[in-house]
Design a protein around this motif. Structure first.
Motif, short mmCIF file in Angstrom:
data_model
loop_
_atom_site.label_atom_id
_atom_site.label_comp_id
_atom_site.label_asym_id
_atom_site.label_seq_id
_atom_site.Cartn_x
_atom_site.Cartn_y
_atom_site.Cartn_z
N ALA A 57 0.71 -1.47 -0.52
CA ALA A 57 -0.40 -0.10 0.00
C ALA A 57 0.62 1.20 -0.43
O ALA A 57 1.74 1.46 0.43
N ARG A 58 0.39 2.53 -1.27
CA ARG A 58 1.20 3.70 -0.42
C ARG A 58 0.29 4.82 -1.21
O ARG A 58 -1.45 4.34 -1.58
N GLU A 59 0.56 5.68 -1.38
CA GLU A 59 -0.38 6.96 -1.47
C GLU A 59 0.04 7.45 -3.08
O GLU A 59 0.89 7.35 -3.47
N CYS A 60 -1.05 7.63 -3.63
CA CYS A 60 -0.65 7.63 -5.29
C CYS A 60 -0.04 9.29 -5.27
O CYS A 60 -0.54 10.30 -4.55
N SER A 61 1.02 9.31 -6.60
CA SER A 61 1.52 10.53 -5.99
C SER A 61 0.47 11.86 -6.87
O SER A 61 0.81 12.88 -6.74
N LEU A 62 -0.14 11.16 -7.72
CA LEU A 62 -1.32 12.77 -8.21
C LEU A 62 -2.34 13.04 -7.01
O LEU A 62 -2.79 14.17 -6.81
N CYS A 63 -3.35 12.33 -7.05
CA CYS A 63 -4.43 12.19 -6.72
C CYS A 63 -4.49 12.42 -4.68
O CYS A 63 -5.14 12.32 -4.34
N GLY A 64 -3.31 11.36 -3.88
CA GLY A 64 -3.19 10.68 -2.44
C GLY A 64 -4.55 9.84 -2.25
O GLY A 64 -4.41 9.16 -1.42
N ASN A 65 -5.02 9.11 -3.25
CA ASN A 65 -5.85 7.78 -2.68
C ASN A 65 -4.70 6.52 -2.38
O ASN A 65 -3.25 6.99 -2.70
N ILE A 66 -5.03 6.12 -2.43
CA ILE A 66 -5.17 4.76 -1.20
C ILE A 66 -4.67 4.05 -2.21
O ILE A 66 -5.82 3.05 -2.65
N SER A 67 -3.49 3.33 -2.98
CA SER A 67 -2.90 2.21 -4.23
C SER A 67 -1.73 1.54 -3.26
O SER A 67 -1.11 1.27 -2.47
N THR A 68 -1.89 0.08 -5.30
CA THR A 68 -1.15 -0.40 -4.51
C THR A 68 -0.02 -0.43 -5.43
O THR A 68 1.11 -0.86 -6.03
N SER A 69 0.02 0.72 -6.24
CA SER A 69 1.19 1.47 -7.42
C SER A 69 1.35 2.89 -6.72
O SER A 69 0.73 3.58 -6.34
N GLU A 70 2.09 3.58 -7.53
CA GLU A 70 2.36 5.23 -8.15
C GLU A 70 1.19 5.16 -8.03
O GLU A 70 1.38 6.70 -7.89
N ILE A 71 0.84 5.70 -9.12
CA ILE A 71 -0.02 5.88 -10.01
C ILE A 71 -1.63 5.12 -9.66
O ILE A 71 -1.34 3.77 -10.27
N CYS A 72 -2.55 5.99 -8.79
CA CYS A 72 -3.77 4.42 -8.81
C CYS A 72 -5.05 4.45 -10.24
O CYS A 72 -4.45 5.17 -10.67
N PRO A 73 -5.53 3.17 -10.07
CA PRO A 73 -6.22 2.99 -11.03
C PRO A 73 -7.39 4.32 -11.46
O PRO A 73 -7.56 4.09 -12.92
N ILE A 74 -7.70 5.46 -11.08
CA ILE A 74 -8.63 6.14 -11.13
C ILE A 74 -7.79 7.56 -11.81
O ILE A 74 -8.01 7.69 -13.32
N CYS A 75 -6.34 7.32 -11.26
CA CYS A 75 -5.80 8.11 -12.28
C CYS A 75 -5.38 7.78 -13.35
O CYS A 75 -4.95 8.26 -14.48
N THR A 76 -5.01 6.33 -13.41
CA THR A 76 -4.89 5.99 -15.03
C THR A 76 -5.89 5.63 -16.02
O THR A 76 -5.62 4.94 -17.46
N ASP A 77 -7.23 5.71 -15.37
CA ASP A 77 -7.68 5.71 -16.06
C ASP A 77 -8.33 6.25 -17.62
O ASP A 77 -9.10 7.32 -17.18
N PRO A 78 -7.97 6.43 -18.28
CA PRO A 78 -8.08 7.34 -19.48
C PRO A 78 -9.65 8.39 -19.83
O PRO A 78 -10.34 8.75 -20.15
N ARG A 79 -10.57 7.06 -18.99
CA ARG A 79 -12.24 7.68 -18.91
C ARG A 79 -12.33 8.29 -18.64
O ARG A 79 -13.83 8.63 -18.57
N ARG A 80 -11.61 8.72 -17.44
CA ARG A 80 -11.95 9.44 -16.50
C ARG A 80 -10.83 10.58 -16.39
O ARG A 80 -11.60 11.60 -16.02
N ALA A 81 -10.32 11.25 -17.30
CA ALA A 81 -10.31 12.13 -18.17
C ALA A 81 -10.95 13.04 -18.22
O ALA A 81 -11.21 13.29 -19.43
N SER A 82 -11.92 13.25 -17.70
CA SER A 82 -13.46 14.03 -18.49
C SER A 82 -12.73 16.08 -18.38
O SER A 82 -14.11 16.55 -17.85
N GLY A 83 -11.64 16.18 -17.45
CA GLY A 83 -11.31 17.55 -16.96
C GLY A 83 -12.32 18.19 -15.80
O GLY A 83 -12.31 19.63 -15.54
N GLU A 84 -12.96 17.23 -15.52
CA GLU A 84 -13.07 17.55 -13.41
C GLU A 84 -12.51 16.96 -12.74
O GLU A 84 -12.12 16.19 -12.58
N ILE A 85 -11.94 17.69 -11.40
CA ILE A 85 -11.32 16.92 -10.26
C ILE A 85 -12.19 17.71 -9.44
O ILE A 85 -13.21 18.42 -8.70
N CYS A 86 -12.79 15.65 -8.64
CA CYS A 86 -13.65 15.90 -7.03
C CYS A 86 -12.45 16.61 -5.53
O CYS A 86 -11.72 15.07 -5.83
#
Length: 201
Positions: A57-86
């Motif tokens: 477990a580690r902190e996503c370097s982009l969003c701060g989510n907890i993941s098992t990789s440097e960048i979490c699956p939400i940040c790497t999912d191209p379908r979520r690149a909507s221009g919106e950040i929550c």
């Protein structure tokens, strides 16, 4: 067969479990007793899962989510690149938003809120990283999904001021989130309604 656990080791386990949120010494004793009695079915698999999480477990370097990789699956999912950040306060709030499935963009975890009483200032949160993301990622809207507390609202207004030079739309959750309410305790329908009825700050 491994040797039986010494009572001192069981007491140490109870003390560790009692430190978890929502558990006191009495609840911890009951939980540990259940684990020990069901060692093969519950305790051993739990111990292996905890060891794996502790290792990976580690902190996503982009969003701060907890993941098992440097960048979490939400940040790497191209379908979520909507221009919106929550923007949320904690990872538990991100998970609460994801449970409802109403938001299809990306997230940014602040790691708390501004608090004069606790001496938490902007430099103690991931606000500068948020501003950088808005500038670098072509963000069109920042949705502030912060808890409806005094500190949450203070933080929301501060972020809105910081993002004003960026020319990005800044909105906040509206109806459905009661004053003093926390996202992690809200049902999925309430979160979805609040997200759809967000307002510009």
């Amino acid at each position: 067969m491994s040797p039986p656990t010494e009572p001192g080791e069981i007491d140490a386990l109870i003390a560790q479990v009692a430190r978890l949120p929502g558990l006191g010494p009495r609840s911890a004793r009951r939980l540990v007793l259940h684990l020990v009695r069901r060692r093969a079915q519950v305790l051993d698999p739990l111990a292996r899962a905890l060891a794996r999480v502790a290792e990976a477990a580690r902190e996503c370097s982009l969003c701060g989510n907890i993941s098992t990789s440097e960048i979490c699956p939400i940040c790497t999912d191209p379908r979520r690149a909507s221009g919106e950040i929550c923007v949320v306060e904690e990872v538990s709030d991100l998970w609460a938003m994801e449970r409802g499935g109403a938001f299809c963009g990306r997230y940014h975890v602040l790691g708390g809120t501004l608090s004069a009483l606790d001496a938490i200032g902007p430099e103690d949160l991931r606000i500068p990283a948020l501003v950088n993301r808005v500038r670098d990622e072509g963000i069109s809207e920042v949705i502030l999904a912060l808890n409806a507390t005094v500190d949450g609202q203070t933080t929301a207004h501060y972020i809105a001021e910081m993002l004003e030079p960026c020319g990005v739309r800044v909105s906040a959750l509206a109806q459905g989130v009661p004053m003093g309410g926390e996202l992690d305790y809200l049902d999925d329908g309430t979160i979805g309604a609040a997200l759809r009825a967000r307002k510009t700050l």
